[in-house]
Design an enzyme around this catalytic site. Structure first.
Site, short mmCIF file in Angstrom:
data_model
loop_
_atom_site.label_atom_id
_atom_site.label_comp_id
_atom_site.label_asym_id
_atom_site.label_seq_id
_atom_site.Cartn_x
_atom_site.Cartn_y
_atom_site.Cartn_z
N HIS A 125 -33.41 0.87 12.54
CA HIS A 125 -34.22 1.29 12.07
C HIS A 125 -35.78 0.27 11.87
CE1 HIS A 125 -32.89 5.39 11.13
NE2 HIS A 125 -34.30 5.96 12.07
N ASP B 229 -35.37 -0.60 8.80
CA ASP B 229 -34.09 -0.71 8.07
C ASP B 229 -33.84 -2.17 8.24
OD1 ASP B 229 -33.93 1.63 7.92
OD2 ASP B 229 -31.89 1.54 10.04
C1 XUL Z 1 -31.98 11.92 11.46
C2 XUL Z 1 -31.13 10.86 12.41
C3 XUL Z 1 -31.91 9.79 12.49
C4 XUL Z 1 -31.98 9.33 14.37
C5 XUL Z 1 -32.97 7.93 14.21
O1 XUL Z 1 -31.57 12.77 11.17
O2 XUL Z 1 -30.00 11.24 13.71
O3 XUL Z 1 -31.15 8.84 11.91
O4 XUL Z 1 -30.34 9.39 14.72
O5 XUL Z 1 -33.98 7.70 13.74
#
Ligand code: XUL
Ligand code: CO
Length: 446
Positions: free
Chosen positions: A106, A109
């Protein structure tokens, strides 16, 4: 180079074979082993996620940080960029030692949010440059990038589906920047997980409008992908609820209907998470098979749940049977293209040794590898496929084919039955036999 962080872990996690006793060795994941024409690494394209492993400190709604993550907490307050660089260095030390070919992130992150949007972008750009150096040095690739549109208070009522158009515009700007960053790092996919694209109560929600906003938003993302020439796949990750009470991307079927309504079926695929399937009341097998049937399968988030917890624990995948059945559908459909298998391996709050992060990922990769062996054996053997095909053999007949092609009306079929059409004869579905057969493949995978 910064000081190593995982000092108790050797340079490379070796493959030790099924009988290895060493906790820091793979028993099943042997990256270069060829299975049905591709190496294990090529089949699985496994990726480490930065989120729970490097950007979470072990805190939960009831308690404080427990994990040893020296780049979070006070260091991140005092020197946010220094802390972020330390985290990135530790993450790449981890990736190199583990030997996985991909990672995923993300935007938050990688780099902390700044005082305003421009500073957030500048911070992300600086960390993306640094990530690019790590990628060149290590040969590791980016499976996907994604924007965090759920943590900041501005997104409490949703991002694309927020009642305030200013939030829609802010989220669009953030995705624009993160998609370009993902492109710059050679990302194979770009993910949208709508954690807050949903509602808490219908009493204040205009459902129709919010779905239209989501459709508009996704269309903007697809247009921008083409404008910048991003060759990767845009992926939507279904999840039924948590954090919101109801999420619009509930499951694969809901996403498929949504993509059809906004004419995006050829542009967007799904990233299917094992535990999100469970939370939606489905088997992982079902979600993969549904996406395959609809032609929108893209990638897998192999995060698993806990059988008795009705929320998302994002732990490493541990069930060979569960993953084998999903992998079976993927392999019989020709295997992965731009997708892969990512997983968070979110630790339990008590797993406070630095080495625990390795143990979780090794266990997860071993589960994936063993599942691959089971699935490949089931495909090669062909008896499951044969039995499925045989079940529909009646449809090969000329008359049945003509009905299927639309050459019979309801009234004609009514007439046929009145004129003495045959009484159908029930046949066994042989489910017990099939399940026993699958068990045999699980037992024998080597
Ligand atoms: C949350 C989830 C996230 C997504 C990416 O439940 O799975 O990690 O994979 O935003
Ligand atoms: Co996920």
């Amino acid at each position: 180079m910064p000081e190593p962080f995982f000092t108790e872990v050797p340079e490379h996690i070796p493959y030790g074979g099924p009988d290895a006793d060493d906790a820091l060795a793979f028993r099943w994941y042997d990256a270069d082993r060829v299975v049905s024409g591709r190496t294990m690494a090529e089949h699985l394209r496994p990726a480490v996620c930065l989120w729970h492993s490097f950007a979470w400190d072990g805190s939960d709604p009831f308690g404080q940080a427990t994990l040893d993550r020296p780049w979070l907490g006070q260091p991140a307050v005092a020197d946010p960029m220094g802390a972020a660089r330390g985290r990135l260095a530790a993450a790449f030390e981890f990736l190199e030692k583990l030997g996985t070919p991909f990672f995923c992130f993300h935007d938050r992150d990688l780099a902390p949010e700044g005082a305003d949007f421009a500073e957030s972008c500048a911070r992300l750009d600086a960390l993306v440059d640094e990530t690019a150096e790590h990628l060149t040095r290590t040969g590791i690739g980016l499976l996907w990038g994604t924007a965090n549109l759920f943590s900041h208070p501005r997104y409490a009522a949703g991002a694309a589906t927020n009642p305030d158009p200013e939030v829609f515009a802010y989220a669009a700007a953030q995705v624009c920047h993160c998609l370009e960053a993902t492109h710059r790092l050679g990302g194979a996919n770009y993910v949208l997980w709508g954690g807050r694209e949903g509602y808490e109560t219908l009493l204040n929600t205009d459902l129709r409008r919010e779905l239209d906003q989501l459709g508009r938003f996704l269309t903007l993302v697809v247009e921008h992908k083409h404008r910048i020439g991003f060759p990767g796949t845009i992926l939507v990750e279904p999840k039924p609820f948590e954090p919101t009470k109801h999420q619009y991307d509930f499951d694969v079927a809901a996403v498929y209907a949504f993509l059809q309504r906004f004419d995006l079926v050829d542009e967007v695929k799904v990233n299917i998470e094992v535990n999100h399937a469970t939370l939606a009341g489905h088997d992982f097998h079902h979600e993969i098979a549904y996406a395959m049937a609809a032609g929108i399968f893209g990638s897998v988030d192999a995060n698993a749940g806990d059988d008795r917890l009705g929320w998302d624990v994002d732990r490493f995948p541990g069930s060979v049977e569960q993953l084998s059945l999903g992998l079976y559908e993927i392999l019989r459909g020709g295997g992965l293209t731009t997708g892969g298998f990512n997983f968070d391996a979110k630790l339990r709050r008590q797993s406070i040794d630095r080495t625990d992060l390795f143990r979780a990922h090794i266990a997860g990769l071993d589960t994936l590898a063993r599942s691959l062996l089971v699935a490949a054996a089931m495909v090669e053997d062909g008896s499951l496929e044969r039995r499925r095909t045989e079940r529909y053999v009646g449809w090969d007949g000329e008359e049945a084919r003509s009905w299927f092609a639309g050459n019979a009306s309801l009234a004609e079929l009514h007439r046929r039955a009145l004129d003495g059409g045959p009484e159908p004869e029930p046949v066994s579905g042989r489910q017990e036999e099939l399940e026993h057969l699958v068990a045999r493949f699980v037992e024998r995978a080597r």
